[in-house]
Design a protein around this motif. Sequence first.
Motif, mmCIF file in Angstrom:
data_model
loop_
_atom_site.group_PDB
_atom_site.id
_atom_site.type_symbol
_atom_site.label_atom_id
_atom_site.label_comp_id
_atom_site.label_asym_id
_atom_site.label_seq_id
_atom_site.Cartn_x
_atom_site.Cartn_y
_atom_site.Cartn_z
ATOM 1 N N CYS A 18 -14.969 -55.322 -9.234
ATOM 2 C CA CYS A 18 -14.154 -54.337 -10.268
ATOM 3 C C CYS A 18 -14.519 -52.644 -9.976
ATOM 4 O O CYS A 18 -15.136 -52.164 -10.338
ATOM 5 C CB CYS A 18 -15.479 -54.794 -11.316
ATOM 6 N N LYS A 19 -13.688 -52.440 -9.055
ATOM 7 C CA LYS A 19 -13.957 -51.135 -8.040
ATOM 8 C C LYS A 19 -12.734 -50.991 -9.052
ATOM 9 O O LYS A 19 -11.837 -51.092 -8.344
ATOM 10 C CB LYS A 19 -14.765 -50.825 -6.719
ATOM 11 N N GLU A 44 -15.075 -47.875 -3.958
ATOM 12 C CA GLU A 44 -15.926 -46.936 -4.293
ATOM 13 C C GLU A 44 -16.363 -46.437 -5.869
ATOM 14 O O GLU A 44 -17.420 -47.075 -6.441
ATOM 15 C CB GLU A 44 -15.553 -45.451 -3.942
ATOM 16 N N GLY A 45 -15.547 -46.301 -6.999
ATOM 17 C CA GLY A 45 -15.306 -46.058 -8.506
ATOM 18 C C GLY A 45 -15.427 -46.936 -9.378
ATOM 19 O O GLY A 45 -14.594 -48.034 -9.093
ATOM 20 N N ASP A 46 -16.241 -47.107 -10.183
ATOM 21 C CA ASP A 46 -16.286 -48.360 -11.197
ATOM 22 C C ASP A 46 -15.121 -48.416 -12.160
ATOM 23 O O ASP A 46 -15.042 -47.119 -12.414
ATOM 24 C CB ASP A 46 -17.447 -48.392 -11.899
ATOM 25 N N VAL A 47 -14.012 -49.135 -12.666
ATOM 26 C CA VAL A 47 -13.020 -49.046 -13.532
ATOM 27 C C VAL A 47 -12.922 -49.069 -14.843
ATOM 28 O O VAL A 47 -12.089 -49.368 -15.548
ATOM 29 C CB VAL A 47 -11.821 -49.952 -12.987
ATOM 30 N N PHE A 48 -14.702 -50.374 -14.834
ATOM 31 C CA PHE A 48 -14.504 -50.626 -16.228
ATOM 32 C C PHE A 48 -15.714 -49.209 -17.226
ATOM 33 O O PHE A 48 -16.861 -48.719 -16.991
ATOM 34 C CB PHE A 48 -15.511 -52.021 -16.458
ATOM 35 N N CYS A 59 -10.552 -42.583 -11.801
ATOM 36 C CA CYS A 59 -11.418 -43.045 -11.832
ATOM 37 C C CYS A 59 -12.603 -42.342 -10.960
ATOM 38 O O CYS A 59 -12.176 -40.652 -10.827
ATOM 39 C CB CYS A 59 -10.464 -43.812 -9.909
ATOM 40 N N PRO A 60 -13.451 -42.376 -11.328
ATOM 41 C CA PRO A 60 -14.784 -41.045 -10.934
ATOM 42 C C PRO A 60 -14.911 -40.805 -9.429
ATOM 43 O O PRO A 60 -15.058 -39.860 -9.071
ATOM 44 C CB PRO A 60 -16.242 -41.839 -11.392
ATOM 45 N N LEU A 70 -8.318 -41.897 -9.520
ATOM 46 C CA LEU A 70 -6.528 -42.252 -10.410
ATOM 47 C C LEU A 70 -6.933 -42.719 -11.537
ATOM 48 O O LEU A 70 -7.663 -42.780 -12.225
ATOM 49 C CB LEU A 70 -7.172 -43.554 -9.552
ATOM 50 N N ASP A 71 -5.805 -42.033 -12.557
ATOM 51 C CA ASP A 71 -5.564 -42.446 -13.398
ATOM 52 C C ASP A 71 -5.489 -43.955 -14.261
ATOM 53 O O ASP A 71 -4.188 -44.549 -13.612
ATOM 54 C CB ASP A 71 -4.228 -41.456 -13.888
#
Length: 140
Positions: free
Chosen positions: A20-21, A27-31, A41-42, A46-47
Motif C-alpha cells: 500500500c505504498k 516509499e510513501g503511504d498512499v492512504f 505522495c509524501p 506524485l499527484d
Amino acid sequence: MTEEKQKIDYALIGKAALSCKCPSCLEGDVFDGFLGLKKECPSCGLDLTKHDSGDGPAVFLIFILGFLIVPISLWIAMIVAWPLWVHAIVWSVVTLACTVGMLRPAKALTLAAQFHMRGDLMTESTEPEHVDAETSEKKF
C-alpha cells in the motif's frame, strides 16, 4: 508510427499493492485513513488526486471472493451438518472479513496498475480541453 512499448513490471505493481505504498517510489503511504487516498505522495510528491478507482476494487473482490467462498461453503455444508443459521453467520463473517481485509490492497493494486500501465493519465495536466466549435481548435 513506430512506438516502442514500455515493458510493464508486474512484480513492482504487486509490491506496491501489497505494501500500500506509492507506485512511483514505493516509499510513501498512499492512504489517508482506511480507504481515502492522500492528495500526493509524501516522499516523491506524485499527484494522487488524478487516480479514480471507482467501484473497481469492490467489484473485483465480489467476483474473486464469490468464486472462492461459495464452493468452500458448499463443500463444508456437505461434510458438516450445521444448522442453516450457523452457516449464515459463519459465511457472512468470513465474507465480510475477507472483503474488508482485501479492499485496501485491491485499491492500491488499481492505483499501481493505473500508474504503471497508464502513467500518462496520472502525470498530465488536469486542465480540461475546450474545443471551439467554429474553428475546431483546442483552447486551453
